[in-house]
Scaffold this motif. Structure first.
Motif, PDB file in Angstrom:
ATOM      1  N   ILE A  14       0.811  -1.224   0.000  1.00 53.16           N
ATOM      2  CA  ILE A  14       0.000   0.000   0.000  1.00 53.16           C
ATOM      3  C   ILE A  14       0.842   1.270   0.000  1.00 53.16           C
ATOM      4  CG2 ILE A  14      -1.802  -1.232   1.266  1.00 53.16           C
ATOM      5  CD1 ILE A  14      -1.072   0.613   3.682  1.00 53.16           C
ATOM      6  N   ASP A  15       2.161   1.160   0.071  1.00 54.42           N
ATOM      7  CA  ASP A  15       3.014   2.342   0.226  1.00 54.42           C
ATOM      8  C   ASP A  15       2.731   3.411  -0.820  1.00 54.42           C
ATOM      9  OD1 ASP A  15       5.727   3.819  -0.592  1.00 54.42           O
ATOM     10  OD2 ASP A  15       5.844   3.327   1.538  1.00 54.42           O
ATOM     11  N   ARG A  16       2.794   3.049  -2.082  1.00 54.18           N
ATOM     12  CA  ARG A  16       2.607   4.041  -3.140  1.00 54.18           C
ATOM     13  C   ARG A  16       1.181   4.606  -3.130  1.00 54.18           C
ATOM     14  NH1 ARG A  16       5.041   5.848  -7.659  1.00 54.18           N
ATOM     15  NH2 ARG A  16       3.718   6.534  -9.383  1.00 54.18           N
ATOM     16  N   THR A  17       0.199   3.728  -2.942  1.00 51.62           N
ATOM     17  CA  THR A  17      -1.197   4.186  -2.905  1.00 51.62           C
ATOM     18  C   THR A  17      -1.422   5.129  -1.741  1.00 51.62           C
ATOM     19  OG1 THR A  17      -1.929   2.119  -3.904  1.00 51.62           O
ATOM     20  CG2 THR A  17      -3.596   3.422  -2.771  1.00 51.62           C
ATOM     21  N   HIS A  18      -0.802   4.818  -0.604  1.00 51.18           N
ATOM     22  CA  HIS A  18      -0.957   5.667   0.572  1.00 51.18           C
ATOM     23  C   HIS A  18      -0.379   7.053   0.321  1.00 51.18           C
ATOM     24  CE1 HIS A  18      -0.811   6.982   4.782  1.00 51.18           C
ATOM     25  NE2 HIS A  18      -1.578   5.939   5.074  1.00 51.18           N
ATOM     26  N   ARG A  19       0.809   7.106  -0.286  1.00 52.60           N
ATOM     27  CA  ARG A  19       1.464   8.397  -0.528  1.00 52.60           C
ATOM     28  C   ARG A  19       0.744   9.223  -1.585  1.00 52.60           C
ATOM     29  NH1 ARG A  19       6.704   8.484   1.462  1.00 52.60           N
ATOM     30  NH2 ARG A  19       7.544   6.448   2.079  1.00 52.60           N
ATOM     31  N   ARG A  20       0.379   8.571  -2.685  1.00 52.14           N
ATOM     32  CA  ARG A  20      -0.107   9.299  -3.849  1.00 52.14           C
ATOM     33  C   ARG A  20      -1.622   9.485  -3.896  1.00 52.14           C
ATOM     34  NH1 ARG A  20       4.000  12.265  -5.442  1.00 52.14           N
ATOM     35  NH2 ARG A  20       5.919  11.010  -5.430  1.00 52.14           N
ATOM     36  N   TYR A  21      -2.354   8.655  -3.148  1.00 51.22           N
ATOM     37  CA  TYR A  21      -3.814   8.782  -3.229  1.00 51.22           C
ATOM     38  C   TYR A  21      -4.476   8.954  -1.860  1.00 51.22           C
ATOM     39  CZ  TYR A  21      -8.733   7.705  -3.759  1.00 51.22           C
ATOM     40  OH  TYR A  21     -10.094   7.760  -3.692  1.00 51.22           O
ATOM     41  N   ILE A  22      -4.236   8.030  -0.928  1.00 51.12           N
ATOM     42  CA  ILE A  22      -5.005   8.044   0.315  1.00 51.12           C
ATOM     43  C   ILE A  22      -4.785   9.323   1.109  1.00 51.12           C
ATOM     44  CG2 ILE A  22      -5.319   6.910   2.546  1.00 51.12           C
ATOM     45  CD1 ILE A  22      -4.854   4.253   1.165  1.00 51.12           C
ATOM     46  N   SER A  23      -3.541   9.640   1.424  1.00 50.18           N
ATOM     47  CA  SER A  23      -3.281  10.850   2.221  1.00 50.18           C
ATOM     48  C   SER A  23      -3.733  12.131   1.522  1.00 50.18           C
ATOM     49  CB  SER A  23      -1.799  10.925   2.583  1.00 50.18           C
ATOM     50  OG  SER A  23      -1.471   9.924   3.519  1.00 50.18           O
ATOM     51  N   PRO A  24      -3.368  12.348   0.225  1.00 56.31           N
ATOM     52  CA  PRO A  24      -3.850  13.566  -0.445  1.00 56.31           C
ATOM     53  C   PRO A  24      -5.373  13.647  -0.532  1.00 56.31           C
ATOM     54  CG  PRO A  24      -2.018  12.603  -1.666  1.00 56.31           C
ATOM     55  CD  PRO A  24      -2.406  11.603  -0.624  1.00 56.31           C
ATOM     56  N   ALA A  25      -6.027  12.516  -0.817  1.00 51.10           N
ATOM     57  CA  ALA A  25      -7.483  12.541  -0.953  1.00 51.10           C
ATOM     58  C   ALA A  25      -8.153  12.842   0.384  1.00 51.10           C
ATOM     59  CB  ALA A  25      -7.983  11.207  -1.500  1.00 51.10           C
ATOM     60  N   LEU A  26      -7.668  12.221   1.461  1.00 53.45           N
ATOM     61  CA  LEU A  26      -8.232  12.509   2.786  1.00 53.45           C
ATOM     62  C   LEU A  26      -8.083  13.988   3.124  1.00 53.45           C
ATOM     63  CD1 LEU A  26      -6.914   9.464   4.847  1.00 53.45           C
ATOM     64  CD2 LEU A  26      -9.308   9.973   4.364  1.00 53.45           C
ATOM     65  N   LEU A  27      -6.921  14.542   2.839  1.00 51.36           N
ATOM     66  CA  LEU A  27      -6.671  15.951   3.168  1.00 51.36           C
ATOM     67  C   LEU A  27      -7.570  16.866   2.338  1.00 51.36           C
ATOM     68  CD1 LEU A  27      -4.989  17.972   4.776  1.00 51.36           C
ATOM     69  CD2 LEU A  27      -3.311  17.939   2.913  1.00 51.36           C
TER      70      LEU A  27
END
Length: 477
Positions: A432-445
């Motif tokens: 999940i590393d790449r997905t977390h950096r590029r999608y999950i964190s930015p989308a949540l913010l």
């Protein structure tokens, strides 16, 4: 014996003088909806009404207060919705005058009024019957009603099983009229509702009414396009009856939902190597970590003018819960199914902020958000909370930070650190590393900040802390 029919080129209506000296009863037809549309509208609005936070089902008149008084702005008005089913509701009255707009069901509605005063009823209970009048409203019709304080009234369906009506009622001032002490206390506390402002017909008058033949009561029929008792009027009513039932049945197959949205605002998300040195995240996991990301979003000064950092952070935390990205929610749903057999933590929220749903209240921010740490500077220009949880395969710590910059801009940041405990944890993070950096964190913010910019679009009070159920129903885009 032939009756009397009057043609009206405008809105056909009737004004019945009050026999007790009060305001007249006024009923006006506005327009007729499509064939069978009344039943469909009443059902749709009734289902939505039942899901409203202020919904109350009493006196055979389900209702909801859609808008309360704003006494700080010298506005004593309130807005209510209410429905009346096929069996009608009991005769009752209110201390204040009433004005409402309604849609009749596909069987039509009969509005019953008695304008006898208390003095007249005390002198002769039969005065209630002498002042009794019926007004017939055609099927699938938009109409308005207005009557004075103390007017006894009852609404019933003309033809079962169709509902009588659904209405929006504006109470200009619930302080007016002869309120009881209990009623006045509720109004002054701004927590009144339709049942609490209602007095039902006394038993002796109910008994008198039960002995009365409804066909003996003077009545008026209002209609559009054709007189109610003409062959065209009867054909219209007979057609709307079955089609109303059919449209309601078909409409019931579709789920009823509502959406509140706005066009997206493009505030770019910036990726950083790590959290600032004064961040609560910096001393976390001192033994080392296997994943770290930190993203921020900067808003122009006019976006949140004069808002304190603490207050902004509070609405951002609300946003994580009330306005989560649909895509992240779907990923979390899949993840929860996969890890449940391994007895790992599950949550509907993205992991960086999932601890906002924790039941641990040993430390809370703003009196309602569970956190592991918090800091607000003395000038309220910077505020930050520390979140996180420990699991069998990893530990994570995350921070949410709001800073008001010297030029008035506001920076909102979300950072995460993760330390894995075992081989599965390392495999999990690698996946999940790449997905977390590029999608999950930015989308949540992005979605949390969108909520902070317009929290009123969610229609949820700031006191709500379990708003995850709203995901996918109310969205700020």
């Amino acid at each position: 014996m032939p009756g009397v029919t009057r043609m009206d080129r405008s809105f056909p209506g009737i004004s019945l003088p009050s026999q007790g000296g009060g305001s007249p009863v006024e009923v006006t037809l506005i327009t007729q909806l499509g064939i069978g549309a009344g039943d469909q509208l009443v059902r749709d609005a009734g289902v939505r009404q039942s899901a409203h936070p202020s919904f109350i089902d009493a006196l055979d008149e389900p209702s909801a207060r859609l808008g309360g008084m704003h006494m700080a702005q010298q506005d004593p008005s309130s807005l209510y919705s209410f429905a009346v089913g096929p069996q009608g509701h009991p005769f009752h009255r209110h201390a204040g005058p009433r004005m409402f707009t309604a849609v009749s069901g596909s069987g039509g509605a009969q509005l019953r009024f008695s304008t006898a005063s208390d003095a007249q009823l005390e002198a002769d209970p039969a005065a209630f019957l002498h002042a009794l009048r019926f007004i017939d409203v055609p099927p699938d019709c938009l109409f308005t009603v207005r009557f004075g304080s103390g007017t006894w009234h009852q609404f019933v369906s003309k033809r079962a099983p169709h509902p009588a009506l659904f209405a929006l009622s504006c109470h200009a001032n619930d302080h007016t009229g002869p309120l009881s002490e209990a009623q006045r206390a509720r109004v002054e506390a701004d927590n009144a509702d339709i049942p609490s402002l209602t007095d039902t017909l006394p038993p002796h008058l109910q008994a008198l009414l039960a002995q009365t033949d409804p066909h003996s009561v003077p009545s008026v029929s209002l209609s559009l396009h054709a007189p109610a008792r003409s062959w065209a009027g009867r054909l219209c009513a007979a057609t709307r009856d079955p089609i109303g039932r059919l449209r309601t049945a078909l409409h019931g197959l579709r789920p009823i939902r509502g959406y509140v949205s706005r066009p997206p605002q493009r505030h770019p998300v910036t990726h950083h190597r790590g959290a600032p040195q004064d961040s609560l995240l910096q001393p976390q996991l001192p033994e080392g970590w296997h994943h770290q990301d930190y993203v921020s979003l900067t808003l122009p000064a006019h976006a949140l003018p004069g808002r304190s950092a603490r207050r902004t952070l509070e609405t951002v935390l609300d946003g994580f819960m009330l306005n989560p990205p649909a895509g992240v929610g779907q990923l979390m749903a899949v993840r929860n199914v996969l890890v449940a057999p391994l007895r790992l933590r599950t949550s509907p929220l993205g992991c960086p902020v999932s601890s906002l749903l924790s039941e641990d209240r040993s430390q809370v921010f703003a009196g309602r958000f569970p956190v592991l740490g918090q800091q607000v500077d003395s000038e309220d220009r910077s505020a930050e909370v520390l979140l996180g949880a420990d699991d069998r395969h990893l530990r994570f710590r995350s921070c949410v930070r709001v800073e008001r910059l010297d030029d008035g801009q506001v920076r909102v940041s979300l950072g995460t650190r993760v330390r894995t405990h075992n081989a599965f944890g390392r495999f999990y993070m690698a996946m999940i590393d790449r997905t977390h950096r590029r999608y999950i964190s930015p989308a949540l913010l992005r979605m949390a900040v969108a909520h902070a910019l317009a929290p009123e679009l969610t229609g949820v009070s700031g006191a709500a802390t379990q708003g995850v159920a709203l995901r996918g129903i109310v969205g700020v885009r």
